[in-house]
Design an enzyme around this catalytic site. Structure first.
Site, PDB file in Angstrom:
ATOM      1  N   GLU A 251     -10.172   5.223   7.145  1.00  0.00           N
ATOM      2  CA  GLU A 251      -8.751   5.564   7.167  1.00  0.00           C
ATOM      3  C   GLU A 251      -8.386   6.900   6.520  1.00  0.00           C
ATOM      4  OE1 GLU A 251      -8.139   1.578   5.446  1.00  0.00           O
ATOM      5  OE2 GLU A 251      -6.267   1.611   6.577  1.00  0.00           O
TER       6      GLU A 251
ATOM      7  N   ARG B  12       0.832  -1.210   0.000  1.00  0.00           N
ATOM      8  CA  ARG B  12       0.000   0.000   0.000  1.00  0.00           C
ATOM      9  C   ARG B  12       0.868   1.263   0.000  1.00  0.00           C
ATOM     10  NH1 ARG B  12      -5.489   1.426   0.423  1.00  0.00           N
ATOM     11  NH2 ARG B  12      -6.295  -0.654   0.746  1.00  0.00           N
TER      12      ARG B  12
HETATM   13  N1  MTE Z   1     -12.650   4.279  14.426  1.00  0.00           N
HETATM   14  C1  MTE Z   1     -12.720   3.920  15.719  1.00  0.00           C
HETATM   15  N2  MTE Z   1     -13.519   4.619  16.539  1.00  0.00           N
HETATM   16  N3  MTE Z   1     -11.995   2.879  16.219  1.00  0.00           N
HETATM   17  C2  MTE Z   1     -11.140   2.166  15.418  1.00  0.00           C
HETATM   18  O1  MTE Z   1     -10.496   1.230  15.886  1.00  0.00           O
HETATM   19  N4  MTE Z   1     -10.204   1.879  13.153  1.00  0.00           N
HETATM   20  C3  MTE Z   1      -9.897   2.524  11.873  1.00  0.00           C
HETATM   21  C4  MTE Z   1     -11.145   3.169  11.292  1.00  0.00           C
HETATM   22  N5  MTE Z   1     -11.815   3.964  12.280  1.00  0.00           N
HETATM   23  C5  MTE Z   1     -11.036   2.525  14.039  1.00  0.00           C
HETATM   24  C6  MTE Z   1     -11.849   3.600  13.582  1.00  0.00           C
HETATM   25  C7  MTE Z   1      -9.342   1.623  10.878  1.00  0.00           C
HETATM   26  S1  MTE Z   1      -7.701   1.271  10.938  1.00  0.00           S
HETATM   27  C8  MTE Z   1     -10.100   1.097   9.882  1.00  0.00           C
HETATM   28  S2  MTE Z   1      -9.426   0.115   8.681  1.00  0.00           S
HETATM   29  C9  MTE Z   1     -11.542   1.340   9.794  1.00  0.00           C
HETATM   30  O2  MTE Z   1     -12.021   2.135  10.864  1.00  0.00           O
HETATM   31  C10 MTE Z   1     -12.254  -0.018   9.793  1.00  0.00           C
HETATM   32  O3  MTE Z   1     -13.631   0.094   9.814  1.00  0.00           O
HETATM   33  P1  MTE Z   1     -14.478   0.384   8.497  1.00  0.00           P
HETATM   34  O4  MTE Z   1     -13.971  -0.540   7.445  1.00  0.00           O
HETATM   35  O5  MTE Z   1     -15.849   0.069   8.926  1.00  0.00           O
HETATM   36  O6  MTE Z   1     -14.263   1.814   8.143  1.00  0.00           O
HETATM   37  N1  HPA Z   2      -5.724  -2.782   3.989  1.00  0.00           N
HETATM   38  C1  HPA Z   2      -5.907  -3.078   5.275  1.00  0.00           C
HETATM   39  N2  HPA Z   2      -5.723  -4.260   5.780  1.00  0.00           N
HETATM   40  C2  HPA Z   2      -5.309  -5.218   4.964  1.00  0.00           C
HETATM   41  C3  HPA Z   2      -5.089  -4.986   3.610  1.00  0.00           C
HETATM   42  C4  HPA Z   2      -5.319  -3.694   3.091  1.00  0.00           C
HETATM   43  O1  HPA Z   2      -5.159  -3.403   1.904  1.00  0.00           O
HETATM   44  N3  HPA Z   2      -4.670  -6.129   3.073  1.00  0.00           N
HETATM   45  C5  HPA Z   2      -4.627  -7.020   4.082  1.00  0.00           C
HETATM   46  N4  HPA Z   2      -5.013  -6.482   5.228  1.00  0.00           N
HETATM   47 MO1  MOS Z   3      -7.257  -0.638   9.321  1.00  0.00          MO
HETATM   48  S1  MOS Z   3      -5.239  -0.273   9.415  1.00  0.00           S
HETATM   49  O1  MOS Z   3      -7.127  -1.371   7.744  1.00  0.00           O
HETATM   50  O2  MOS Z   3      -7.370  -1.922  10.410  1.00  0.00           O
END
Ligand code: MTE
Ligand code: HPA
Ligand code: MOS
Length: 750
Positions: free
Chosen positions: A706, A304
């Protein structure tokens, strides 16, 4: 719709792992870990620890019935170190006792003899010694070699970013109970229930069907529980398997900080070439990823970094190479942005470097080079529906970039002991797991005979509001009151073979699987209603719990229809599956179309630096963000604010510190500082870009988890501008975080 968890959270009634009632006979586990970062274990004497009253046993690799192996991508990580240790904090044994307190006491009585070996902590040193986790990869577009000669300006430099502690409020942990026939049920604070299930099965040498993993919610994960929630769950399961008793393993904060990996630090070299007209012609970058002692998710994170190495800019000639360097730190892992922010920081540094040398503002360069529809990314995907130009002009119109510039320079000409700086930070973040097969999800929907609905998906709630979004989808699909829908825990026996809750794609993937389940149920229900009214299924609709026939309200309610369908023996349960179409990636060619879509945005950050103390405060961050058509704006705005502050923390005050021997010095909350209410920007304003949204986003509501973290990158460059306003001789270094100490050094550097 309000976040369905807000009431439970503020009243303290939400259930986390530690709120699960303790079963009688539960044993508590504490991990005995390596005191050094690299060495050979000569001997371990457990006898004094085992003699302590209340100690049940101490488990080591010897008690493992299957494989002593937890590596997810590569099998390169032992659950318990056998002969050599590779990082400080590496688990060696699990102490099981009647109470945690006794287990901690026992830990102090274990005597270990280790011959220390030389520890590597610097990724560049690892590369020199050829200590790589796997071979380097290169993404390229055009031809940089021939492009340099056409460049009017070429700049080279180094840009480094440090790691970041996840600091989820709820620590890592799991609670395992033995069931009949050797089966085990595990409650785990994990983003990846299936990864936990699979790894337990491997370590215990049994089928995955014997392991049930259940997740109610997480007190934060941020990537830190995508892979690294697994070892503690495996240990708890191993204890339950060996002793036939419930076993709970929950890390205390300092153990958690010492034993777990973090955001990868990177050290990178860039070379950027500009045309006379300030268009970027060529960009070369070499990334050194500090992977730590085992692969963990480093290959995917590194990938990434390469994907996002040109951020939101079009560059016709690119060569980006990345090395995953093996060091004696805990294996670094997923962290919000997943390597993307590290890649973006380098090109932003290169642009700032170029702008400073040319005596122009960085945002002029940024704006000139924004990605447009039809531009090719270095990995072959063609950019489409790029909102960046619109976002930039929205920013100019709504937040007055020129005005900010003038405000800052007026302030700086009038003040000598305080200086302001500002920056613009565009982002382009790809949505999808970069490993195509991971982009699939399932959902299980039960309509109970009273008309209420139970929904299970593979999504894990960790504060990001995914359960609220899932509930919204089900209530909306059936047109029933949200109070009729229950979001079940995430459980591997109800929804199997899940991808982790990660990559910001959880609501897209699981939401679309849920929609598919609902569509199938609706088809059957419409037929049942049509049969009743003697009409066609296509005439039937549902609105506010009422059956509509050919556009007219009937006297049949949702509940009556469900009752009727059940008596007709219609199946009221459905399993939905979804796999993202279009996406693909060819790793041989390093080309393809890996992302369903991109999320775009722009942040304008203003900071005031106290030039006597070296401290700073963020006056404001103004954001234009591409939500698509947000399905829940309050939830999404929460994600923007949280992500932004987490990104600012990484760029400014969070200072991860390992000493030369690989020992973590920033090992508690007194030595590792994260943003608090005093250090967040005084003002955060968020404007939505008006767009149609993306077809592959759930309800056209784009992923939001993210991307906002990367707005935080702007904090670094805003501070740097303020420092240079005070001291034009300050050396231009790109070495995040920009701590108060570094600011002070920069202010008075000669
Ligand atoms: N928001 C909160 N409150 N707590 C979390 O742990 N993790 C983040 C983001 N927002 C997180 C968060 C990360 S690393 C990711 S990948 C996404 O939430 C995952 O959830 P989603 O795919 O539903 O956005
Ligand atoms: N994003 C986050 N988590 C992951 C990915 C990615 O692209 N691939 C494997 N785990
Ligand atoms: Mo988020 S770093 O893809 O858990």
């Amino acid at each position: 719709m309000k976040n369905i968890d807000s009431k439970g959270h503020v009243t303290g009634k939400s259930i986390y792992l530690d709120d699960i009632p303790t079963i009688q006979g539960t044993l508590f586990g504490v991990i005995f870990d390596s005191p050094v970062a690299h060495g050979h274990i000569e001997s371990i004497d457990y006898s004094k620890a085992l003699a302590l009253p209340g100690i049940q046993t101490i488990l080591t690799s010897k008690e493992i019935p299957g494989e002593n192996q937890i590596g997810g991508i590569f099998p390169d990580e032992e659950l318990f170190a056998e002969e050599d240790v590779h990082f400080q904090g590496q688990p060696i044994a699990l102490i099981l006792a009647e109470s945690e307190h006794i287990a901690f006491q026992a830990r102090k009585l274990i005597e270990i003899k280790i011959t220390e070996k030389e520890a590597i902590v610097d990724p560049r040193e690892a590369r020199k010694k050829n200590q790589l986790i796997f071979p380097p990869r290169t993404f390229s577009l055009g031809n940089t070699d021939s492009a340099w000669s056409q460049c009017a300006h070429i700049f080279e430099g180094q840009a480094d970013t440090n790691g970041q502690e996840h600091l989820y409020i709820e620590m890592q942990g799991a609670y395992a109970s033995p069931l009949e026939n050797g089966n085990i049920r595990v409650s785990s604070s994990t983003q990846g229930p299936t990864a936990v299930q699979r790894t337990i099965a491997k370590v215990l040498g049994m089928g995955m069907h014997k392991i049930e993993v259940d997740v109610v919610r997480l007190g934060g994960g941020f990537g830190g529980k995508e892979d690294q929630a697994t070892p503690w769950a495996v240990m708890a399961a191993l204890g339950a398997h060996v002793l036939k008793k419930p076993v709970k393993v929950v890390l205390h904060r300092m153990d958690d900080m010492r034993m777990t990996g973090k955001r990868h630090p990177y050290s990178s070299d860039y070379k950027i070439g500009l045309h006379e007209d300030l268009k970027i012609l060529a960009y070369e970058v070499i990334f050194h990823q500090n992977a730590g002692a085992a692969a963990d998710l480093s290959p995917a994170v590194m990938e990434r970094t390469l994907f996002h190495s040109t951020n939101s800019y079009f560059v016709p000639n690119v060569k980006a190479t990345a090395y995953s360097c093996k060091t004696n730190l805990p294996p670094n892992t997923a962290f919000r942005g997943f390597g993307g922010p590290q890649g973006m920081f380098v090109i932003e540094a290169a642009l700032v470097h170029a702008a400073n040398e040319l005596g122009i503002s960085a945002h002029e360069l940024q704006k000139k080079n924004l990605l447009q529809d039809g531009d090719e990314f270095p990995y072959g995907q063609i950019a489409a529906d790029v909102g960046l130009t619109q976002i930039w002009s929205d920013m100019e119109a709504k937040f007055d970039i020129k005005g900010a510039e003038k405000r800052v320079s007026d302030f700086n000409s009038k003040n000598s002991d305080k200086k302001k700086g500002f920056s613009l930070q565009p982002i382009a973040f790809g949505i999808s797991f970069t490993k195509t097969p991971m982009n699939q999800a399932r959902a299980l929907v039960h309509i109970y005979s009273d008309g209420s609905v139970g929904v299970s998906t593979g999504a894990v709630e960790m504060g990001q509001g995914v359960n609220t979004k899932m509930l919204q989808i089900a209530a909306d699909m059936f047109s029933i009151d949200p109070s009729k829908v229950r979001l079940e825990s995430t459980n591997t026996t109800r929804v199997a073979n899940t991808s982790p809750t990660a990559a910001s794609a959880t609501a897209d993937l699981n939401g679309k699987a849920l929609q598919n389940a609902c569509y199938a149920l609706l088809t059957r229900l419409k037929k049942s209603a049509a049969d009743h009214f003697g009409s066609a299924a296509s005439d039937i609709q549902f609105k506010d719990e009422q059956v509509i026939n050919s556009g007219k309200a009937t006297d049949m309610t949702w509940n009556q229809l469900i009752d009727q369908a059940f008596l007709e023996r219609v199946c009221l349960t459905e399993n939905g599956h979804y796999a993202t179409p279009i996406i693909n990636f060819d790793k041989e060619k390093e080309k393809g179309h890996p992302f369903a879509y991109h999320v775009y945005g722009l942040a304008l950050t203003e900071v005031t630096v106290d030039c006597i103390r070296g401290t700073y405060e963020f006056d404001s961050v103004k954001i234009v963000h591409d939500f698509g058509e947000s399905m829940n704006l309050p939830v999404d705005i929460g994600q923007i604010e949280g992500g932004l502050v987490q990104g600012i923390g990484w760029m400014t005050m969070e200072e991860l510190d390992y000493d030369k021997k690989g020992k973590l010095r920033s090992n508690s909350l007194s030595t590792y500082k994260i943003p608090d209410i005093y250090s967040v920007p005084k003002e955060v304003l968020i404007e939505a870009l008006e767009t149609e949204g993306a077809e592959q986003a759930i309800l056209k509501s784009k992923a939001v988890g993210e991307p906002p973290l990367m707005y935080g990158l702007g904090a670094y460059f805003a501070i740097q501008n303020a420092v240079r306003a005070f001291n034009p001789d300050a050396q231009q270094t790109f070495d995040a975080p920009f701590t108060h100490e570094k600011v002070l050094m920069g202010l008075y550097q000669i």
